[in-house]
Design a protein around this motif. Structure first.
Motif, short mmCIF file in Angstrom:
data_model
loop_
_atom_site.label_atom_id
_atom_site.label_comp_id
_atom_site.label_asym_id
_atom_site.label_seq_id
_atom_site.Cartn_x
_atom_site.Cartn_y
_atom_site.Cartn_z
N GLY A 21 -5.25 -12.24 -26.69
CA GLY A 21 -5.03 -13.57 -26.80
C GLY A 21 -3.71 -14.57 -26.57
N SER A 22 -3.43 -13.55 -25.01
CA SER A 22 -1.56 -14.01 -25.34
C SER A 22 -1.58 -13.90 -23.71
N LEU A 23 -1.35 -14.86 -22.67
CA LEU A 23 -1.33 -14.83 -20.88
C LEU A 23 -0.34 -14.31 -21.15
N LEU A 24 0.47 -14.06 -21.45
CA LEU A 24 2.20 -13.18 -21.51
C LEU A 24 1.82 -11.69 -22.03
N GLY A 25 0.65 -11.84 -22.60
CA GLY A 25 0.18 -10.24 -22.82
C GLY A 25 -0.21 -9.87 -21.17
N ALA A 26 -0.87 -10.21 -20.88
CA ALA A 26 -1.76 -9.08 -19.12
C ALA A 26 -0.89 -9.67 -18.62
N ILE A 27 0.45 -10.25 -18.76
CA ILE A 27 1.34 -10.10 -18.06
C ILE A 27 1.89 -8.35 -17.88
N LEU A 28 2.53 -9.05 -19.32
CA LEU A 28 3.45 -7.54 -19.97
C LEU A 28 2.54 -6.41 -19.25
#
Lengths: 386, 360, 289
Positions: free
Chosen positions: B275-282
């Protein structure tokens, strides 16, 4: 996310390979050292490693050590691509080696062409580009060879069979194996044999009996398989379990020597281009002693391919002189003659447009129940490569 | 992306419009500019190998952002991500081989094919939930890989389909530096599309469906249409990532798209943080770089070369352990850690947010 | 006749694996995607015990099976117990991660080479003529074992105290817990039993046809069988295995062997479209607000 740059740079800076000192010959290999396909490649690569260590211990080539960098690609194309990039750009290798499944060829060949670094396929299937007219940068030391193998096998079958041959064929559902078996099917017709059944078997098959049933029911009296060892031997086991008594011929992969002794099947012939340890040549004892000293975890009789690649590399680097660059190594490879001391039927010779070998020799072995040992059925039969 | 709450610095929103803005404060502008500058200069200081890693990260990021939209936001589980990447790669490969199609045709074509497959495989989602849906996407993977393999064998491309470097106008995209910027652009565009979708009606509908389908329906959200939309958009983005992968590597081959690849993408969004786009990138960064970091670390061990034969096994084991650790101990993923660190500094010297304080 | 035997052997393989999926799913609603890997691990454990007890093949097999049972219980106690009560999906993904970890460990410990446990035990896989066809000894053992396992499980679940508790925990964990049933013990038992049946399958398959890491894929191919029959029904798993095995073998015989690899998944998709809860499964409850 705005601060992820920090993480990226930290990670990447951490990964900077140490600049390699240019006081040795840097050569790099990407291979299936682990993963499902590793059984075929890892022992050969270990053989190569032991050979290079031996050369280095004896003073190296032209007074310089060989720095062999081994990278694992687990037979995954993406990993192989990244490995090749790293070897060429960061490690500045003068020679690339590939010991992996054919799906890794495209990316590795791409890197080799881009950087003009020669590439040797060692223990992996020889691609079309090494046969005459050969690609300037691709070479192959591997024993088995598409089309030539089937020619040798069917030639042997024709010479041995007493009755008209009804041929069963078995391949694994990977492109290279299917292609070869298709070729054999066509070739067998021109030799007066009748191909009766062709089975293409998906790799994760729990039970081979259905395929074996089809071959048996088609009335085959000879069956030929050119595939990874698992498929070859499990097709045979499936057939025998059904009570099939015909003759079975397959390629002598690395595993052949141990497996012949395990199966103890008098009508199972293996055709190969490497001499088995059974022949007990001085070179075989040399390999066995070196492997024992290096405490290798792999069976000695699976190291021949690696040993041959090592001999070729040593000869090529010797010819390239010091300091060597990729160009000199390519030139040296394109005009090379290596005495393989009986590991194959003759010397390995590369010319400007033949990077496979000018002559390919085949031997046939089988298990002899009476003697309780592997016996040679047919000695070196030469085939010209044109 | 940044949290939807006002920053603790004392910046408060005074209109709804401000709440929708992607970049709210001057501080954020500065950080973004610095970050872009760092991204822009990176290729000129990095070695070729590091550039390759960066490109791999960008490719993985497109795929993981797409999967995050589907799983992390719309709540539809997919285990067939590798199948979609394969579909995109094969679309590009086949169009190139059979018709000599150019880059600017194959990429949109891949997007269309991806969208179609997404539509077809979104259909079961209308009936199936959770586990069963995951299984039906798993089947998708096997079917795509089978078809790709058949094409390869039937046409005689036994070692894979080779694709020439793409060309845009007079520019041949071959050099890794150019690739870096091309892939960066694609990743940035995917990120922007996702950001915009998520702050619009669609994004809110997805969030409602994820929390509770029946309630979402009662609220008047077209559940089937929005589920299908999530599948279509996600698959389309994934297929483009696949096509880019094919061009970047210069070849397509079924072996590159194993089930393990799907697992890796799922791992990216778990490790990054659901549930986080930043998470997808990280997550994409972490999972892509993990094997190389392990390799690097092993390089320091004495007698490193004798471990070479075990590296992939190490990688597998380490990958499994990392995934388990995140699932068990940090279900929020890297983003969760990141937010906690952020909060720690924001609240310092206090340990917790004041209960019912002025910020509430 | 040979056709029927081939189908029976394959169905037995799938059924023996599938009951492992069913046991865990029925009790805890978790899908164990590491089942294939656990099965492979048991077969490799047999390699080790075979070298320890080289004189007594049966003791070696018993030891390997016992070790596998312990592995299953330990996996629950140290890993899956923490996931009880979490989102089902998180639990499933944990099993995926466990699978990846096991694959790595197996290669680290036993190397990636093709192995032959039958040879390590000093056994030869004879072939036996039956009803005008032939079957390998290991294949016959597979069919018999599968029959025994299913009969045993049926009796256990129906009549034994723990079996009834397992069913209760599966039907309504909250009520079961309030009734005084230790859910953790029941779940651990389910994991132990599931790896035990998986171990039987892994060991028999490896005795029949050797052992390498492709065994994981066999475990995965048995999964459609469990799902087609219904993930929480043992009878379903049996029937589902028969359907999948028949589809696969008939495909090899009459259409295209290459399709046999995909066919289980095609059947699976068909089933998901028509009847997602499987032939004999319980229909899952609808959402309520």
């Amino acid at each position: 996310m705005l601060k992820r740059s920090l993480i990226v740079t930290a990670a990447l800076v951490g990964l900077t390979g140490a600049a390699t000192a240019q006081d040795s010959y840097n050569i790099g290999l990407t291979g299936a050292l682990t993963g499902p396909a590793a059984g075929t490649y890892a022992p050969a690569v270990d053989g190569l490693r032991i050979y290079i260590d031996k050369v280095n211990a004896a003073g190296g080539v032209n007074g310089k050590k060989i720095n062999l960098i081994l990278l694992d690609d687990s037979a995954q194309p993406a990993r192989a691509a990244a490995n090749a990039t790293r070897l060429v750009t960061d490690d500045k290798v003068v020679l690339l080696l590939n010991a992996s499944l054919s799906s890794t060829y495209a990316p590795v060949v791409g890197e080799s062409q881009k950087a003009n670094v020669p590439l040797i396929f060692a223990s992996s299937v020889c691609p079309k580009d090494v046969y005459p007219p050969a690609n300037a940068l691709q070479f192959c030391t591997t024993a088995f060879a598409a089309n030539y193998d089937s020619r040798a096998v069917l030639d042997f079958v024709k010479a041995t069979a007493k009755e008209p041959v009804k041929l069963g064929l078995s391949a694994m559902a990977i492109p290279i194996s299917r292609g070869e078996i298709d070729y054999a099917e066509e070739l067998s017709k021109t030799l007066g044999m009748t191909p009766v059944s062709k089975q293409i078997i998906p790799p994760p098959t729990p039970d081979y009996t259905p395929f074996a049933t089809l071959i048996k029911d088609a009335g085959a009296n000879w069956t030929y398989s050119w595939a990874p060892w698992v498929t070859q031997v499990r097709t045979l086991e499936g057939l025998r379990r059904l009570g099939w008594t015909g003759d079975y011929v397959a390629w002598a992969h690395l595993e052949a020597e141990n497996e012949l002794a395990r199966l103890k099947d008098g009508k199972f012939f293996v055709v190969g281009a490497n001499s088995l340890f059974q022949d007990d040549l001085p070179i075989h004892n040399e390999i066995a002693a070196a492997a024992k000293a290096a405490k290798s975890q792999y069976p000695v009789n699976q190291m021949t391919e690696g040993w041959i690649a090592g001999m070729v590399i040593e000869a090529a680097l010797k010819g390239a002189g010091w300091p060597a660059n990729a160009e000199k190594v390519t030139a040296s490879l394109s005009n090379l003659k290596v005495d393989l001391k009986g590991l194959r039927g003759g010397e390995l010779q590369w010319t400007k447009d033949n990077h496979f070998r000018t002559k390919q020799y085949y031997r046939v072995y089988r298990w002899d129940e009476a003697k309780g040992a592997i016996v040679r059925v047919r000695d070196w039969a030469p085939f010209d490569v044109k | 992306m940044s949290s939807r709450e006002p920053r603790a610095s004392g910046y408060f929103r005074s209109s709804y419009d401000q709440g929708l803005r992607l970049i709210e404060t001057r501080m954020q502008w500065t950080a973004l500019m610095l970050f872009l500058a760092a991204l822009g200069t990176f290729p000129f200081i990095a070695t070729s190998f590091q550039l390759d890693l960066a490109c791999q990260v960008f490719l993985a990021a497109i795929g993981s952002i797409a999967l995050m939209l589907l799983t992390g936001y719309a709540g539809q589980v997919s285990l067939g991500h590798a199948g979609l990447i394969a579909a995109g790669a094969f679309t590009a490969g086949i169009l190139f081989k059979e018709f000599g199609a150019a880059f600017w045709i194959t990429i949109p074509a891949a997007a269309v094919v991806g969208a179609l497959i997404g539509l077809i495989f979104g259909l079961p989602s209308l009936r199936l939930r959770g586990l069963y849906l995951a299984v039906s996407t798993l089947a998708l993977h096997f079917i795509v890989v089978y078809l790709g393999g058949e094409y390869e064998t039937k046409r005689g491309f036994s070692t894979g389909i080779m694709i020439d470097a793409p060309r845009i106008g007079d520019l041949l995209i071959r050099d890794r530096k150019i690739w870096y910027f091309v892939l960066l652009a694609f990743a940035a565009v995917s990120l922007l599309i996702s950001l915009n979708l998520l702050r619009s009606r669609t994004g809110r509908a997805w969030a409602a469906i994820r929390s509770h389908e029946t309630i979402a329906e009662a609220l008047g959200i077209g559940v089937p249409a929005h589920k299908l939309l999530a599948f279509v958009i996600s698959s389309s983005m994934t297929a483009v990532a696949g096509a880019l992968f094919a061009y970047y590597r210069g070849f397509v081959s079924v072996e590159a798209f194993s089930l393990f690849l799907s697992i890796q993408y799922v791992a990216m969004i778990i490790i990054g943080g659901m549930g986080s786009l930043l998470g997808a990138i990280l997550g994409a960064i972490f999972v892509t770089l993990l094997p190389y970091m392990i390799e690097y670390a092993v390089g320091f061990l004495p007698n490193a070369r004798s471990y070479a034969g075990m590296l992939a096994a190490f990688n597998y084991a380490a990958f499994g352990i990392v995934m388990i650790l995140f699932l068990v101990f940090e279900p929020q993923g890297l983003v969760g850690i990141w937010r906690r660190v952020q909060n720690y500094f924001l609240l310092w010297p206090f340990k917790q947010k004041p209960l019912g304080g002025s910020r509430k | 006749m040979q056709l029927a035997i081939n189908i029976a052997v394959l169905a037995a393989i799938y059924a023996l694996i599938a009951c492992g999926y069913v046991l865990i799913y029925r009790v805890s609603r978790v899908l164990n995607l590491a089942h294939g890997e656990l099965m492979m691990l048991s077969a490799y454990l047999l390699l080790t015990t075979a070298s320890l007890f080289s004189k007594n093949p049966l003791i070696a097999i018993a030891a390997a099976i016992f070790l596998s049972l312990c592995v299953g219980v330990l996996v629950y106690l140290f890993l899956m117990r923490r996931m009880t009560g979490e989102m089902v999906l998180a639990a499933v993904l944990t099993t995926v991660a466990l699978g990846v970890l096991l694959r790595g460990l197996v290669v680290l410990v036993w190397s990636a080479q093709q192995q032959n446990p039958a040879q390590a035990l000093g056994w030869v896989n004879y072939s036996i003529p039956v009803f005008g066809g032939r079957i390998s000894a290991a294949g016959a053992a597979l069919i018999i074992t599968t029959a025994l396992v299913y009969a045993g499980l049926f009796l256990f679940l129906r009549f034994s105290r723990y079996g009834i508790r397992m069913r209760a925990a599966g039907q309504n964990p909250l009520l079961a817990a309030q009734r005084g049933i230790s859910l953790h013990a029941i779940y651990a038992l389910a994991w132990g039993l599931s790896t035990l049946t998986g171990a039987l399958a892994g060991i028999l398959i490896s005795l029949d046809s050797g052992l390498d890491s492709t065994m994981v894929l066999i475990g995965l191919k048995a999964f459609p069988a469990a799902l087609v029959g219904g993930l929480d029904s043992l009878v379903g798993a049996l029937i589902g295995s028969l359907i999948i095995a028949a589809a696969e073998v008939l495909m090899i015989y009459y259409v295209d062997a290459l399709l046999s690899d995909v066919v289980p998944f095609l059947v699976l998709i068909l089933m998901l479209v028509v009847r997602p809860w499987g032939l004999f499964g319980t229909r899952e409850e609808l959402d309520r607000v």
